[in-house]
Design a protein around this motif. Sequence first.
Motif, mmCIF file in Angstrom:
data_model
loop_
_atom_site.group_PDB
_atom_site.id
_atom_site.type_symbol
_atom_site.label_atom_id
_atom_site.label_comp_id
_atom_site.label_asym_id
_atom_site.label_seq_id
_atom_site.Cartn_x
_atom_site.Cartn_y
_atom_site.Cartn_z
ATOM 1 N N GLU A 222 1.056 -1.404 -0.073
ATOM 2 C CA GLU A 222 -0.006 0.012 0.045
ATOM 3 C C GLU A 222 0.886 1.209 -0.131
ATOM 4 N N SER A 223 2.146 1.023 0.220
ATOM 5 C CA SER A 223 2.820 2.273 0.388
ATOM 6 C C SER A 223 4.293 2.226 -0.647
ATOM 7 N N ILE A 224 4.367 1.315 -1.432
ATOM 8 C CA ILE A 224 5.356 1.429 -2.290
ATOM 9 C C ILE A 224 5.022 2.204 -3.411
ATOM 10 N N GLU A 225 6.297 3.097 -3.854
ATOM 11 C CA GLU A 225 5.853 3.992 -5.136
ATOM 12 C C GLU A 225 7.146 3.939 -6.066
ATOM 13 N N LEU A 226 6.825 3.093 -7.189
ATOM 14 C CA LEU A 226 8.099 2.952 -8.229
ATOM 15 C C LEU A 226 7.309 3.396 -9.702
ATOM 16 N N PRO A 227 7.648 4.728 -9.658
ATOM 17 C CA PRO A 227 7.047 5.327 -10.815
ATOM 18 C C PRO A 227 7.745 4.908 -12.081
ATOM 19 N N GLY A 228 6.947 5.167 -13.230
ATOM 20 C CA GLY A 228 7.649 4.701 -14.667
ATOM 21 C C GLY A 228 6.947 3.254 -15.003
ATOM 22 N N ARG A 229 7.409 2.758 -16.143
ATOM 23 C CA ARG A 229 6.933 1.720 -16.590
ATOM 24 C C ARG A 229 8.170 1.116 -17.269
ATOM 25 N N TYR A 230 8.528 -0.243 -17.376
ATOM 26 C CA TYR A 230 9.603 -0.983 -17.787
ATOM 27 C C TYR A 230 9.537 -0.522 -19.566
ATOM 28 N N ALA A 231 11.057 -0.349 -19.943
ATOM 29 C CA ALA A 231 11.070 -0.001 -21.125
ATOM 30 C C ALA A 231 12.556 -0.702 -21.779
ATOM 31 N N ASP A 232 12.681 -0.779 -22.910
ATOM 32 C CA ASP A 232 14.265 -1.123 -23.215
ATOM 33 C C ASP A 232 14.355 -0.696 -24.771
ATOM 34 N N PRO A 233 14.614 0.621 -24.875
ATOM 35 C CA PRO A 233 15.034 1.374 -26.144
ATOM 36 C C PRO A 233 16.128 0.666 -26.842
ATOM 37 N N ASP A 234 17.108 -0.016 -26.102
ATOM 38 C CA ASP A 234 18.259 -0.490 -26.438
ATOM 39 C C ASP A 234 18.215 -1.951 -26.732
ATOM 40 N N LEU A 235 16.873 -2.487 -27.084
ATOM 41 C CA LEU A 235 16.575 -3.798 -27.238
ATOM 42 C C LEU A 235 17.372 -4.084 -28.615
ATOM 43 N N GLU A 236 17.795 -5.358 -28.463
ATOM 44 C CA GLU A 236 18.487 -6.048 -29.573
ATOM 45 C C GLU A 236 17.822 -7.277 -30.147
ATOM 46 N N ALA A 237 17.773 -7.582 -31.328
ATOM 47 C CA ALA A 237 16.980 -8.860 -31.622
ATOM 48 C C ALA A 237 17.706 -10.059 -31.026
ATOM 49 N N THR A 238 16.795 -11.052 -30.907
ATOM 50 C CA THR A 238 17.203 -12.435 -30.228
ATOM 51 C C THR A 238 17.049 -13.475 -31.134
ATOM 52 N N SER A 239 18.036 -14.649 -31.196
ATOM 53 C CA SER A 239 17.753 -16.031 -31.617
ATOM 54 C C SER A 239 17.238 -16.777 -30.583
ATOM 55 N N HIS A 240 16.926 -16.545 -29.417
ATOM 56 C CA HIS A 240 16.448 -17.295 -28.218
ATOM 57 C C HIS A 240 15.249 -16.364 -27.476
ATOM 58 N N PRO A 241 14.007 -16.407 -28.293
ATOM 59 C CA PRO A 241 12.757 -15.685 -28.004
ATOM 60 C C PRO A 241 12.213 -16.055 -26.601
ATOM 61 N N ALA A 242 12.528 -17.313 -25.993
ATOM 62 C CA ALA A 242 12.050 -17.781 -24.838
ATOM 63 C C ALA A 242 12.944 -17.374 -23.640
ATOM 64 N N GLU A 243 14.003 -16.866 -23.919
ATOM 65 C CA GLU A 243 14.701 -16.737 -22.859
ATOM 66 C C GLU A 243 14.673 -15.170 -22.393
ATOM 67 N N ILE A 244 14.527 -15.122 -20.760
ATOM 68 C CA ILE A 244 14.534 -13.806 -20.312
ATOM 69 C C ILE A 244 15.958 -13.368 -20.203
ATOM 70 N N SER A 245 16.169 -12.078 -20.876
ATOM 71 C CA SER A 245 17.402 -11.691 -20.927
ATOM 72 C C SER A 245 18.144 -10.942 -19.939
ATOM 73 N N ARG A 246 19.586 -11.125 -19.743
ATOM 74 C CA ARG A 246 20.233 -10.429 -18.601
ATOM 75 C C ARG A 246 19.936 -9.083 -18.355
ATOM 76 N N ALA A 247 19.689 -8.085 -19.489
ATOM 77 C CA ALA A 247 19.323 -6.664 -19.680
ATOM 78 C C ALA A 247 18.034 -6.616 -18.811
ATOM 79 N N MET A 248 17.024 -7.351 -19.207
ATOM 80 C CA MET A 248 15.718 -7.013 -18.579
ATOM 81 C C MET A 248 15.637 -7.434 -17.152
ATOM 82 N N LEU A 249 16.569 -8.499 -16.779
ATOM 83 C CA LEU A 249 16.645 -8.826 -15.028
ATOM 84 C C LEU A 249 17.391 -7.719 -14.664
ATOM 85 N N SER A 250 18.339 -7.213 -15.164
ATOM 86 C CA SER A 250 19.336 -6.364 -14.428
ATOM 87 C C SER A 250 18.487 -4.868 -14.347
#
Length: 373
Positions: A222-250
């Motif tokens: 009820e008190s957590i405030e995390l403004p903004g929304r996830y975005a990845d303007p530096d996203l690169e094409a992948t050959s493993h579409p089912a994998e959660i990327s290290r960049a997203m995790l970080s």
Amino acid sequence: MKKLTLLGGLSPRQFLKDYWHKKPLLIRQAVPNFKPVLSRGQLFDLAQRDDVESRLIRHFDKQWQMQHGPQTELPPLDKNGWTLLVQGVNLHDAKADALMQHFRFIPDSRLDDLMISYATDTGGVGPHFDSYDVFLLQAHGRRRWRIGPQKDLSLIEGMPLKILKNFQPEQEFVLEPGDMLYLPPLYAHDGIAVGECMTYSIGFRTPSYQELGEGFLQFMTESIELPGRYADPDLEATSHPAEISRAMLSRVAAELEKIRFREEDIAIFLGEYLSEPKPTVFFIPPARPMKMERFTQTAAKRGIVLSRKTRMLYRGKHLFINGESFMVGRADKAALIALANDRRLPGADIPQVSPDVLEALFTWYRDGWLELA
């Protein structure tokens, strides 16, 4: 601090230093000439109510049975080996509540309830241990206690009760009315009725850290405030579409690490959590509540008292009552702390509180949380 007969001549400070959480203490005539606060019939009546937690335990042919209340029918009084446990008797009887007040040298945040155990001859609940401290006050008849500090706390499998598999007592006592036995957590014990008897157990709250952690995280949503929304303007094409990327995790980890909580957050959570009434507790509002003006006048003459069912705590500028919290101004702090500690407020203090607090008192009165003295 004053030495108490209740503690065998020890002061609360001595008791807490030498015995609390450490070792048992047998106190003969802790309450001299003690008489039960409820008759057998009154206790049985309580056990029939659906707002009272009770358990019926039978032991025969080396088998244990447990039945949760309401208890519509009890075994015959001349049948040996059965026990009735009634929890929270202090919430429903003024004398039981008054008895429990003698144990308020332990903070209200730890004090739980007064349970009454009624047993016919040879009745008991088997050798067991509790996860909390307990005072066992003999109220009627006699009970034989065997106790021991054993390390092996393994339980018999397939039982409705938590019964120790290898109970090894080291001491034995027979308690008469007024005698009391204190046991620290995890201390093995077995109490057997010698004839018909009643034993009062004053127990304490020991929530697990897992339970507290889950509750705190829910509280913090009820008190957590995390403004903004996830975005990845530096996203690169992948050959493993089912994998959660290290960049997203970080990126997500970096945002979650921004969550911070202060000591004040923990204090508010604890106050609301520890003052929350149990699910079986129901408050009864006055049948014909007064209007605000008349309540104020009457309270100024007679004073107010908290309901036996009300849990009221405080920490710093925060006050907690029945799971709710609010901040207290400096002018009102003394009066509200007195109400929490003494569970009553003299009429002379009522005109001194602010209009906001007076309105809160009136609301609590209409909800059945407090009464006119």
